[in-house]
Design an enzyme around this catalytic site. Structure first.
Site, PDB file in Angstrom:
ATOM      1  N   GLU A 210     -15.215   9.230  21.590  1.00  0.00           N
ATOM      2  CA  GLU A 210     -15.518   8.809  22.943  1.00  0.00           C
ATOM      3  C   GLU A 210     -15.214   7.128  23.304  1.00  0.00           C
ATOM      4  OE1 GLU A 210     -16.768  10.970  21.815  1.00  0.00           O
ATOM      5  OE2 GLU A 210     -17.438  12.119  23.161  1.00  0.00           O
TER       6      GLU A 210
ATOM      7  N   GLY B 125       0.914  -1.250  -0.128  1.00  0.00           N
ATOM      8  CA  GLY B 125       0.462   0.048   0.186  1.00  0.00           C
ATOM      9  C   GLY B 125       0.927   1.022  -0.384  1.00  0.00           C
TER      10      GLY B 125
ATOM     11  N   ASP C  73       2.289  -0.909  10.945  1.00  0.00           N
ATOM     12  CA  ASP C  73       2.525  -2.264  11.952  1.00  0.00           C
ATOM     13  C   ASP C  73       3.788  -2.653  10.610  1.00  0.00           C
ATOM     14  OD1 ASP C  73       2.409  -2.585   9.113  1.00  0.00           O
ATOM     15  OD2 ASP C  73       0.959  -3.761   8.808  1.00  0.00           O
TER      16      ASP C  73
ATOM     17  N   ASP D  23       0.492   2.062   8.383  1.00  0.00           N
ATOM     18  CA  ASP D  23      -0.569   1.235   9.079  1.00  0.00           C
ATOM     19  C   ASP D  23       0.264   1.502  10.451  1.00  0.00           C
ATOM     20  OD1 ASP D  23      -2.279   0.403   7.381  1.00  0.00           O
ATOM     21  OD2 ASP D  23      -1.508  -1.597   6.870  1.00  0.00           O
TER      22      ASP D  23
ATOM     23  N   ARG E 138      -5.035  -2.163   9.033  1.00  0.00           N
ATOM     24  CA  ARG E 138      -5.242  -3.371   8.598  1.00  0.00           C
ATOM     25  C   ARG E 138      -5.621  -4.193   9.550  1.00  0.00           C
ATOM     26  NH1 ARG E 138      -3.295  -7.074   4.279  1.00  0.00           N
ATOM     27  NH2 ARG E 138      -2.534  -4.561   3.465  1.00  0.00           N
TER      28      ARG E 138
ATOM     29  N   MET F  36      -8.743   2.545   8.415  1.00  0.00           N
ATOM     30  CA  MET F  36      -7.433   1.862   7.833  1.00  0.00           C
ATOM     31  C   MET F  36      -6.271   1.517  10.058  1.00  0.00           C
ATOM     32  SD  MET F  36      -6.559   2.299   4.348  1.00  0.00           S
ATOM     33  CE  MET F  36      -7.468   1.398   3.209  1.00  0.00           C
TER      34      MET F  36
ATOM     35  N   ARG G   4       0.943  -5.043  -5.361  1.00  0.00           N
ATOM     36  CA  ARG G   4       0.309  -6.333  -4.251  1.00  0.00           C
ATOM     37  C   ARG G   4       1.686  -7.722  -5.466  1.00  0.00           C
ATOM     38  NH1 ARG G   4      -0.456  -4.360   0.954  1.00  0.00           N
ATOM     39  NH2 ARG G   4      -2.176  -2.784   0.626  1.00  0.00           N
TER      40      ARG G   4
ATOM     41  N   ASP H 231       4.554  -4.907   6.071  1.00  0.00           N
ATOM     42  CA  ASP H 231       5.414  -5.775   6.299  1.00  0.00           C
ATOM     43  C   ASP H 231       5.520  -7.202   5.333  1.00  0.00           C
ATOM     44  OD1 ASP H 231       2.268  -5.630   6.829  1.00  0.00           O
ATOM     45  OD2 ASP H 231       2.483  -6.873   8.486  1.00  0.00           O
TER      46      ASP H 231
ATOM     47  N   THR I  89       4.649   2.964   5.886  1.00  0.00           N
ATOM     48  CA  THR I  89       3.025   2.882   5.062  1.00  0.00           C
ATOM     49  C   THR I  89       2.324   2.980   6.710  1.00  0.00           C
ATOM     50  OG1 THR I  89       1.927   0.592   5.668  1.00  0.00           O
ATOM     51  CG2 THR I  89       3.609   0.503   7.189  1.00  0.00           C
TER      52      THR I  89
HETATM   53  O1  F6P Z   1      -1.200  -1.533   4.393  1.00  0.00           O
HETATM   54  C1  F6P Z   1      -2.204  -0.420   4.104  1.00  0.00           C
HETATM   55  C2  F6P Z   1      -3.154  -0.725   3.207  1.00  0.00           C
HETATM   56  O2  F6P Z   1      -4.089   0.551   3.087  1.00  0.00           O
HETATM   57  C3  F6P Z   1      -4.103  -1.006   5.028  1.00  0.00           C
HETATM   58  O3  F6P Z   1      -4.745  -0.150   5.956  1.00  0.00           O
HETATM   59  C4  F6P Z   1      -5.455  -1.182   4.133  1.00  0.00           C
HETATM   60  O4  F6P Z   1      -5.809  -2.785   5.242  1.00  0.00           O
HETATM   61  C5  F6P Z   1      -4.371  -2.178   2.813  1.00  0.00           C
HETATM   62  O5  F6P Z   1      -3.515  -1.721   3.214  1.00  0.00           O
HETATM   63  C6  F6P Z   1      -5.763  -2.511   1.230  1.00  0.00           C
HETATM   64  O6  F6P Z   1      -5.455  -2.778   1.003  1.00  0.00           O
HETATM   65  P1  F6P Z   1      -5.527  -2.115  -0.815  1.00  0.00           P
HETATM   66  O7  F6P Z   1      -4.546  -2.028  -1.786  1.00  0.00           O
HETATM   67  O8  F6P Z   1      -4.636  -3.723  -1.311  1.00  0.00           O
HETATM   68  O9  F6P Z   1      -6.785  -2.873  -1.382  1.00  0.00           O
END
Ligand code: F6P
Length: 316
Positions: free
Chosen positions: A186, A10, A128, A126, A170, A168, A71, A102, A124
């Site tokens: 909240e 991503g 992560d 995320d 993941r 978002m 990807r 990752d 990223t």
């Molecule tokens: O890794 C970044 C991200 O935007 C995540 O937050 C999300 O789950 C995923 O990529 C979406 O992936 P794609 O671009 O393959 O739909």
């Protein structure tokens, strides 16, 4: 010396600033530098382009990645990686620099094991990658989600509504908890907090009984269907509710100052490591400092991070 670089997974704001730093540092040391289009896909399809300092002019403020990203699930297969490695060998590339999350790092570990010298830079939204406190793009995505949730709060207040917002990340709750703190939500629901529908309904009921005019509930993606949750809240508590999924706007936009600086520092360190023939390393951050560690360790050892969940109960 020949260095190649790619962006994969991503996209994230700041990837371009990082590409710029890598290319310019390579030029500074007199190395040949090649950009690979569309991540691992382009590596397999041999999409290399020689770059010089002018190719990375005017990109430090641009979102996305000028190299493109993709990807490629098939990259887990040895026979596909073999094609990539042959391309690198034929072109006499000495080092590869990976910019991504990752999944990108996992591909890098396989390539290193098969003889490719490389450095991985975490980018990223995320956040992560375990070994780094912050990934490139995280804070820019946070700014985007914060602006969006602020706008949702305006209309939520006017109409006395409960707004359920999906953010978002993941499987990582960082973007959600930081957004929740930044926007005064909240409730924040992530894989770290766990999810109990009845508990959410109970809390909303209590907030309604206490006369709260509006509510913001931030929910990390992959936890529950936010539209269904909003309908249930309305049905069970009578609190007028709506859902919004922020989605891909979080991945775009100009990187924040923090991300531009982080991306520049990480890109420069990657090339400096190559200069010393250090490889199989991930660039990582801890506070405002950056360093490096084995890629495998960066994926599996969580650097101590601020625990923002502890704040929520006190200030909601
Ligand atoms: O890794 C970044 C991200 O935007 C995540 O937050 C999300 O789950 C995923 O990529 C979406 O992936 P794609 O671009 O393959 O739909």
């Amino acid at each position: 010396m020949k260095v190649a670089l790619l962006t994969s997974g991503g996209d994230a704001p700041g990837m371009n600033a990082c590409i710029r730093a890598v290319v310019r540092t390579c030029v500074y040391y007199g190395y040949d530098v090649y950009g690979i289009k569309e991540g691992y896909k382009g590596l397999v399809e041999d999409k290399f382009q020689k770059m010089d300092r002018h190719d990375v002019s005017q990109i430090i403020d641009r979102g996305g990645t000028i190299l493109g990203s993709a990807r490629l699930d098939e990259f887990k297969e040895k026979k596909i990686r073999k094609i990539a490695i042959e391309n690198l060998k034929r072109r006499k590339i000495d080092y590869l620099i990976l910019i991504g999350g990752d999944g990108t790092f996992r591909g890098g570990i396989d390539l290193e094991r098969e003889g490719v010298k490389l450095i991985a830079i975490p980018a990223t939204i995320d956040n992560d990658v375990q070994g780094t406190e912050y990934t490139i793009g995280f804070f820019s995505a946070l700014d985007t989600s914060m602006e969006a949730i602020d706008k949702l709060r305006d209309t939520s207040f006017s109409h006395q509504r409960c707004t359920v917002v999906e953010v978002m990340g993941r499987d990582c709750g960082d973007l959600s908890i930081y957004s929740g703190i930044a926007c005064g939500a909240e409730m924040v629901i992530t894989s770290e907090t766990g999810y109990s529908e009845s508990e959410v309904l109970e809390k909303v009921q209590k907030a309604k009984d206490d006369g709260k005019r509006h509510l913001i509930i931030v929910v990390a993606e992959n936890i529950t269907n936010v539209s269904e949750l909003a309908k249930k809240i309305q049905k069970n508590t009578g609190y007028d509710s709506r859902a919004s999924v922020l989605g891909y706007i979080q991945r775009g936009g100009s990187p924040s100052a923090f991300d531009r600086v982080l991306a520049s520092k990480m890109g420069i360190l990657a090339v400096d490591l190559i200069k010393s023939d250090v490889h199989n390393q991930a660039i990582v951050s801890k506070g405002l400092h950056i360093g490096h560690m084995l890629i495998d360790k960066a994926l599996n050892t969580r650097v101590e991070r601020p625990d923002l969940y502890q704040y929520l109960d006190k200030i909601r």
